[in-house]
Design a protein around this motif. Structure first.
Motif, short mmCIF file in Angstrom:
data_model
loop_
_atom_site.label_atom_id
_atom_site.label_comp_id
_atom_site.label_asym_id
_atom_site.label_seq_id
_atom_site.Cartn_x
_atom_site.Cartn_y
_atom_site.Cartn_z
N GLU A 7 45.41 45.29 35.46
CA GLU A 7 46.43 44.24 35.56
C GLU A 7 45.83 42.98 36.18
O GLU A 7 44.77 43.00 36.79
CB GLU A 7 47.60 44.73 36.42
CG GLU A 7 48.30 45.94 35.83
CD GLU A 7 49.37 46.49 36.74
OE1 GLU A 7 49.71 45.83 37.74
OE2 GLU A 7 49.86 47.58 36.45
N VAL A 8 46.55 41.88 36.06
CA VAL A 8 46.14 40.62 36.65
C VAL A 8 46.17 40.75 38.17
O VAL A 8 47.17 41.21 38.72
CB VAL A 8 47.09 39.48 36.20
CG1 VAL A 8 46.73 38.17 36.88
CG2 VAL A 8 47.09 39.35 34.69
N PRO A 9 45.08 40.33 38.87
CA PRO A 9 45.12 40.36 40.34
C PRO A 9 46.25 39.49 40.88
O PRO A 9 46.54 38.42 40.34
CB PRO A 9 43.75 39.81 40.74
CG PRO A 9 42.87 40.11 39.57
CD PRO A 9 43.77 39.95 38.37
N GLU A 11 48.59 36.96 42.89
CA GLU A 11 48.42 35.59 43.39
C GLU A 11 48.14 35.62 44.89
O GLU A 11 48.85 36.27 45.65
CB GLU A 11 49.70 34.80 43.11
CG GLU A 11 49.59 33.33 43.44
CD GLU A 11 48.73 32.55 42.46
OE1 GLU A 11 48.11 31.58 42.89
OE2 GLU A 11 48.68 32.95 41.27
N GLN A 16 41.79 38.02 43.61
CA GLN A 16 41.86 36.73 42.92
C GLN A 16 40.90 35.73 43.56
O GLN A 16 40.21 34.99 42.87
CB GLN A 16 43.28 36.18 42.96
CG GLN A 16 43.41 34.87 42.16
CD GLN A 16 44.77 34.26 42.30
OE1 GLN A 16 45.32 34.17 43.39
NE2 GLN A 16 45.32 33.84 41.17
N GLY A 19 37.40 36.08 42.42
CA GLY A 19 37.20 35.77 41.01
C GLY A 19 37.40 36.91 40.05
O GLY A 19 37.04 36.81 38.88
N LEU A 20 37.95 38.03 40.54
CA LEU A 20 38.23 39.14 39.64
C LEU A 20 39.35 38.76 38.68
O LEU A 20 40.27 38.03 39.04
CB LEU A 20 38.61 40.39 40.42
CG LEU A 20 37.49 41.02 41.24
CD1 LEU A 20 38.03 42.16 42.09
CD2 LEU A 20 36.36 41.50 40.36
N ARG A 21 39.24 39.26 37.45
CA ARG A 21 40.23 38.94 36.42
C ARG A 21 40.76 40.21 35.78
O ARG A 21 40.14 41.28 35.87
CB ARG A 21 39.60 38.08 35.33
CG ARG A 21 39.11 36.74 35.81
CD ARG A 21 38.57 35.97 34.66
NE ARG A 21 37.94 34.73 35.11
CZ ARG A 21 37.17 33.99 34.37
NH1 ARG A 21 36.92 34.34 33.12
NH2 ARG A 21 36.65 32.88 34.86
N GLU A 22 41.88 40.06 35.11
CA GLU A 22 42.47 41.17 34.38
C GLU A 22 41.42 41.77 33.44
O GLU A 22 40.73 41.04 32.74
CB GLU A 22 43.66 40.67 33.56
CG GLU A 22 44.32 41.76 32.73
CD GLU A 22 45.51 41.24 31.94
OE1 GLU A 22 46.17 42.07 31.34
OE2 GLU A 22 45.76 40.02 31.93
N ASP A 24 38.63 43.31 34.29
CA ASP A 24 37.31 43.51 34.89
C ASP A 24 37.15 44.97 35.29
O ASP A 24 38.11 45.61 35.73
CB ASP A 24 37.14 42.64 36.14
CG ASP A 24 36.86 41.19 35.84
OD1 ASP A 24 36.70 40.83 34.65
OD2 ASP A 24 36.81 40.39 36.80
N ARG A 59 32.57 42.36 32.45
CA ARG A 59 33.60 41.49 31.87
C ARG A 59 33.09 40.95 30.54
O ARG A 59 32.01 40.38 30.47
CB ARG A 59 33.91 40.33 32.80
CG ARG A 59 34.91 39.33 32.24
CD ARG A 59 35.02 38.06 33.08
NE ARG A 59 35.47 38.35 34.44
CZ ARG A 59 35.27 37.52 35.44
NH1 ARG A 59 34.63 36.38 35.29
NH2 ARG A 59 35.71 37.84 36.65
N SER A 60 33.88 41.12 29.51
CA SER A 60 33.55 40.54 28.20
C SER A 60 32.13 40.86 27.76
O SER A 60 31.35 39.98 27.41
CB SER A 60 33.77 39.03 28.20
OG SER A 60 35.10 38.73 28.51
#
Length: 72
Positions: A7-9, A11, A16, A19-22, A24, A59-60
């Motif tokens: 899930e999205v870290p 707010e 967040q 710099g972690l992202r959904e 990762d 990531r990606s």
């Protein structure tokens, strides 16, 4: 270990801020392999004296290094 179950870290969270992202996937903390929650907390505890933790994330289709400064 997927970030927050993929899930999205949240707010304002540390995840967040570093710099972690959904989506990762956390692979290592300061060279220590992370395969589950216990590994995560053990690696953080082992690094607390240094003040800086290096997160290796997938990531990606690539590995990235993110820095977390525990002194702030």
């Amino acid at each position: 270990m997927a970030v927050n179950g993929g899930e999205v870290p949240a707010e304002g969270s540390i995840a967040q801020a570093v710099g972690l992202r959904e989506g990762d996937v956390l692979l290592q903390i300061s060279g220590e392999e992370i395969t589950g929650p216990a590994d995560l907390w053990n690696a953080i505890a082992a690094c607390k004296d240094s003040g800086i933790i290096t997160l290796t994330v997938y990531r990606s289709n690539e590995e990235l290094q993110l820095q977390l400064d525990l002194r702030n």
